[in-house]
Design a protein around this motif. Sequence first.
Motif, PDB file in Angstrom:
ATOM      1  N   LYS A 104       0.810  -1.219   0.000  1.00  0.00           N
ATOM      2  CA  LYS A 104       0.000   0.000   0.000  1.00  0.00           C
ATOM      3  C   LYS A 104       0.843   1.269   0.000  1.00  0.00           C
ATOM      4  O   LYS A 104       0.640   2.157  -0.848  1.00  0.00           O
ATOM      5  CB  LYS A 104      -0.940  -0.013   1.208  1.00  0.00           C
ATOM      6  CG  LYS A 104      -1.831   1.215   1.306  1.00  0.00           C
ATOM      7  CD  LYS A 104      -2.840   1.086   2.443  1.00  0.00           C
ATOM      8  CE  LYS A 104      -2.178   1.137   3.797  1.00  0.00           C
ATOM      9  NZ  LYS A 104      -3.169   1.121   4.906  1.00  0.00           N
ATOM     10  N   GLU A 143     -10.442  -7.141   0.939  1.00  0.00           N
ATOM     11  CA  GLU A 143     -10.390  -6.259   2.102  1.00  0.00           C
ATOM     12  C   GLU A 143      -9.139  -5.386   2.073  1.00  0.00           C
ATOM     13  O   GLU A 143      -9.169  -4.230   2.524  1.00  0.00           O
ATOM     14  CB  GLU A 143     -10.441  -7.073   3.402  1.00  0.00           C
ATOM     15  CG  GLU A 143     -11.731  -7.858   3.588  1.00  0.00           C
ATOM     16  CD  GLU A 143     -12.967  -6.967   3.580  1.00  0.00           C
ATOM     17  OE1 GLU A 143     -12.879  -5.827   4.086  1.00  0.00           O
ATOM     18  OE2 GLU A 143     -14.015  -7.405   3.064  1.00  0.00           O
ATOM     19  N   ARG A 144      -8.039  -5.927   1.554  1.00  0.00           N
ATOM     20  CA  ARG A 144      -6.814  -5.127   1.439  1.00  0.00           C
ATOM     21  C   ARG A 144      -6.996  -4.020   0.399  1.00  0.00           C
ATOM     22  O   ARG A 144      -6.493  -2.904   0.564  1.00  0.00           O
ATOM     23  CB  ARG A 144      -5.629  -6.008   1.075  1.00  0.00           C
ATOM     24  CG  ARG A 144      -5.178  -6.958   2.170  1.00  0.00           C
ATOM     25  CD  ARG A 144      -3.904  -7.687   1.757  1.00  0.00           C
ATOM     26  NE  ARG A 144      -2.791  -6.764   1.532  1.00  0.00           N
ATOM     27  CZ  ARG A 144      -1.671  -7.080   0.900  1.00  0.00           C
ATOM     28  NH1 ARG A 144      -1.509  -8.293   0.391  1.00  0.00           N
ATOM     29  NH2 ARG A 144      -0.701  -6.195   0.743  1.00  0.00           N
ATOM     30  N   ASP A 147      -9.121  -1.316   1.921  1.00  0.00           N
ATOM     31  CA  ASP A 147      -8.295  -0.541   2.849  1.00  0.00           C
ATOM     32  C   ASP A 147      -7.422   0.451   2.091  1.00  0.00           C
ATOM     33  O   ASP A 147      -7.277   1.614   2.502  1.00  0.00           O
ATOM     34  CB  ASP A 147      -7.422  -1.493   3.677  1.00  0.00           C
ATOM     35  CG  ASP A 147      -6.438  -0.740   4.558  1.00  0.00           C
ATOM     36  OD1 ASP A 147      -6.893  -0.058   5.499  1.00  0.00           O
ATOM     37  OD2 ASP A 147      -5.219  -0.817   4.288  1.00  0.00           O
ATOM     38  N   TYR A 148      -6.859   0.023   0.960  1.00  0.00           N
ATOM     39  CA  TYR A 148      -6.043   0.929   0.144  1.00  0.00           C
ATOM     40  C   TYR A 148      -6.880   2.109  -0.353  1.00  0.00           C
ATOM     41  O   TYR A 148      -6.464   3.266  -0.229  1.00  0.00           O
ATOM     42  CB  TYR A 148      -5.449   0.161  -1.041  1.00  0.00           C
ATOM     43  CG  TYR A 148      -4.924   1.072  -2.125  1.00  0.00           C
ATOM     44  CD1 TYR A 148      -3.724   1.760  -1.972  1.00  0.00           C
ATOM     45  CD2 TYR A 148      -5.648   1.262  -3.311  1.00  0.00           C
ATOM     46  CE1 TYR A 148      -3.252   2.620  -2.966  1.00  0.00           C
ATOM     47  CE2 TYR A 148      -5.189   2.100  -4.304  1.00  0.00           C
ATOM     48  CZ  TYR A 148      -3.994   2.780  -4.125  1.00  0.00           C
ATOM     49  OH  TYR A 148      -3.538   3.624  -5.101  1.00  0.00           O
ATOM     50  N   SER A 151      -7.429   4.660   2.075  1.00  0.00           N
ATOM     51  CA  SER A 151      -6.210   5.226   2.670  1.00  0.00           C
ATOM     52  C   SER A 151      -5.509   6.245   1.783  1.00  0.00           C
ATOM     53  O   SER A 151      -4.469   6.785   2.188  1.00  0.00           O
ATOM     54  CB  SER A 151      -5.215   4.097   2.988  1.00  0.00           C
ATOM     55  OG  SER A 151      -5.775   3.170   3.893  1.00  0.00           O
TER      56      SER A 151
END
Length: 303
Positions: A104, A143-144, A147-148, A151
């Motif tokens: 990320k 989910e990752r 999240d990115y 963010s």
Amino acid sequence: MSSERSAERRIVSVDALRLGDHACMGTADVAGESPWKVFTAYTRTSLARREKVLLVMDPDDLTDDEVVTLLDAGGGQAVAAWDSGQLVLRRNTEMYVPDGRFEKERTIDAYRAEVDRSYAEGWSGLRVTADMSWAPRVRLDPERLLDYEASVAPLFADPLFTAICWYDRRRFGDELTARFAEVHPVRVVDLPDSPPVTGIPEGGRIAGGAEPGTGPEFVEALREALDHRNDAGPGHFVLDLRDLCFMEAHCAWQLISLAASLPPGSAVTVRCGELLALVLEQLGAAEVPQLVVRVEDEAAAAG
């Protein structure tokens, strides 16, 4: 992203994107499920504003030469931008998973470097569109990726960085595509090909596109809007073109010519965005006393 930006969630056409927008587009949002009409309008608008354009595409998509030809449509603008470095093409695997792994912070730093580079090269901003199909390619946990997307707000603190993340629902599925759309403050949708006229108290509103394929329909829509005038003498009316996603120079010239054909003392006020105003100015709109061009931003359009 801040709660203030999140609460501002909007659904817009591509030309209504504001500087600093973090937008999402799914194939279900565009006619025929091809994003290239949207990307073409996005690119042409950005180039006209002297912004740098970075298209981040899937390796299995069109070749670089094919993309430039498609965006250019024989006009020469995209070719010149490609030669000058104003238009840049990258592959999403290069940007997001250069070594086969997604990190990320590395990705955010890469985009921050692109923003800095665009400023150093003298461009007025950076516009990005990114095909997110790299994620299922490397089997990234959704989910990752969510999240990115949640963010990257610090990138959009710079108001001259704008981006569209494109999610192909054939690869992500309807449910996931909807979830990704939810973490973006803005959703980009397509506009219809034909330019319908909607009556407004002072004249008409025209939406859609005015490109070579729809030019005749656009001119007919103009004539329909102008038919509201009083043929016995001067008329005063408004053409609301704020929902027009793109206009070729020939169609803009037709608009100027039709306004010039009105009786002396007539007034045609064109309410439009910055890009269309620039095209009309370059074609001599200021020399037509019957034509008044009024630039209005999206906030005014919403009012």
